[in-house]
Design an enzyme around this catalytic site. Structure first.
Site, PDB file in Angstrom:
ATOM      1  N   THR A  50      -5.138   9.639  -4.760  1.00  0.00           N
ATOM      2  CA  THR A  50      -5.216   9.699  -3.298  1.00  0.00           C
ATOM      3  C   THR A  50      -4.334  10.827  -2.758  1.00  0.00           C
ATOM      4  O   THR A  50      -4.751  11.580  -1.866  1.00  0.00           O
ATOM      5  CB  THR A  50      -4.771   8.348  -2.686  1.00  0.00           C
ATOM      6  OG1 THR A  50      -5.690   7.354  -3.130  1.00  0.00           O
ATOM      7  CG2 THR A  50      -4.799   8.381  -1.168  1.00  0.00           C
ATOM      8  N   GLU A  99       0.841  -1.207   0.000  1.00  0.00           N
ATOM      9  CA  GLU A  99       0.000   0.000   0.000  1.00  0.00           C
ATOM     10  C   GLU A  99       0.877   1.258   0.000  1.00  0.00           C
ATOM     11  O   GLU A  99       0.579   2.224  -0.704  1.00  0.00           O
ATOM     12  CB  GLU A  99      -0.924  -0.038   1.226  1.00  0.00           C
ATOM     13  CG  GLU A  99      -2.020   0.989   1.258  1.00  0.00           C
ATOM     14  CD  GLU A  99      -3.136   0.749   0.238  1.00  0.00           C
ATOM     15  OE1 GLU A  99      -2.926   0.049  -0.770  1.00  0.00           O
ATOM     16  OE2 GLU A  99      -4.226   1.298   0.448  1.00  0.00           O
TER      17      GLU A  99
HETATM   18  N1  HSE Z   1      -8.147   6.838   4.269  1.00  0.00           N
HETATM   19  C1  HSE Z   1      -7.534   7.044   2.993  1.00  0.00           C
HETATM   20  C2  HSE Z   1      -7.914   8.424   2.487  1.00  0.00           C
HETATM   21  C3  HSE Z   1      -8.027   5.974   2.064  1.00  0.00           C
HETATM   22  O1  HSE Z   1      -9.096   8.752   2.548  1.00  0.00           O
HETATM   23  O2  HSE Z   1      -7.042   9.151   2.025  1.00  0.00           O
HETATM   24  C4  HSE Z   1      -7.520   6.088   0.647  1.00  0.00           C
HETATM   25  O3  HSE Z   1      -8.237   5.201  -0.192  1.00  0.00           O
END
Ligand code: HSE
Length: 311
Positions: free
Chosen positions: A184, A131
């Protein structure tokens, strides 16, 4: 065993009020892998389908092979060679945990092939490395549910203090993926670093309510608690039509609706399949009216995580 195939599920991270600390798995879609033993000790990405040639085949850059190599290093195994065949069956960069599914699926298959030297939960530190490779940061709210199934709370990221939560039987999820890209890292970079006290209070009250609703199978409480006062208001501007999609899902009877992971996918939770399907239709209409292409997935919340495929 010289050949094994496995499936690992897509996941919804954050679940409205649990930014970076809560996620759940879906029965569908997900990634499939087939590992075939080689006569030498090379780890090779033999082929990848369903990725539009976007994923790297260099073993240090590919999440499936990187996680496998970390696992083999940990076990001190240097004489095993594998051809890795990866079938991506979900959109990339969609907020549905695509990289988490890839991180999980290969090492899960290999652990089974080798007779289960590690417990499934012990694979978590390795999948976190996958990840981190894919997203730049190692958050566990996709990989932990992809590995363990159901709802998972990450109480602490550093020590990987992971708590598996119960999943009410009639909980269904609708995920709609509009065909736009949100990275992201971009979705994280726009977030404010400071919170107002009342935002922290409201968010923790909702997270507590949601977890309590999962334990007591209180669907109304789950619905009331699926509220994100911190992240959704900031990120939803990246998703055209978000407010209308959310309105459409709630008016079709969904318990709650928010951004799936870092987006652009949007998820809704519903009690029962019929409402989940109707919700999907209504959400799709909104994107259709906006001329935004989309993919729709309706699935029960997955309680088991990855599985070995009979192939
Ligand atoms: N918790 C992370 C975010 C998940 O929201 O950035 C990314 O898929």
């Amino acid at each position: 065993m010289d050949k094994i195939s496995a499936f690992a599920p897509a996941t919804v991270a954050n679940v409205a009020c649990g930014f970076d600390v809560l996620g759940f798995a879906l029965d569908y879609p997900g990634d499939e892998v087939t590992l075939v033993r080689r006569n030498d000790n090379k780890i090779i990405i033999a082929d990848i389908s369903g990725d539009n040639n976007l994923l790297p085949k260099e073993v240090e850059k590919n999440t499936v092979s990187l996680v496998i190599m970390e696992y083999l290093k940990h076990l001190g195994i240097s004489d095993l060679g594998l051809d890795i065949h990866l079938k991506k069956q979900m959109p990339l960069k969609s907020g549905m945990g695509s990289s988490a599914a890839s991180s999980v699926v290969g090492v899960f298959a290999l652990n089974e092939m080798l007779g289960h030297p590690l417990q499934t939960i012990e694979l978590l530190p390795f999948v976190m490395k996958g990840e981190a490779l894919a997203c730049g940061v190692a958050h566990a709210d996709n990989v932990a549910p992809a590995l363990l199934g159901g709802f998972v709370l990450i109480r602490d990221h550093k020590s990987l203090d992971i708590i598996q939560l119960p999943t009410p039987d009639e909980l269904w999820c609708t995920v709609i993926h509009p065909e736009i890209e949100v990275q992201t890292k971009d979705a994280r970079s726009i977030l404010r670093k400071r919170l107002a006290m009342q935002e922290a209070v409201a968010q923790s009250a909702n997270l507590g309510g949601l977890i309590s609703g999962l334990y007591t199978e209180d669907y109304d409480l789950i619905g009331r608690s699926l509220v994100d006062v911190i992240v959704e208001p900031q990120r939803s501007i990246l998703i055209p039509g978000f407010q209308d999609v959310k309105k459409a899902s709630l008016s079709s009877g969904a318990l709650g609706c928010s951004i799936s992971g870092s987006g652009p996918s949007i998820f809704a939770l519903s009690k029962g399949r019929d409402i989940a399907q109707k919700t999907g239709e209504m959400m799709g209409k909104v994107f259709g009216n906006l001329d935004v292409g989309y993919q729709l997935f309706t699935s029960k919340v997955n309680k088991v995580g990855p599985k070995i495929l009979d192939k």
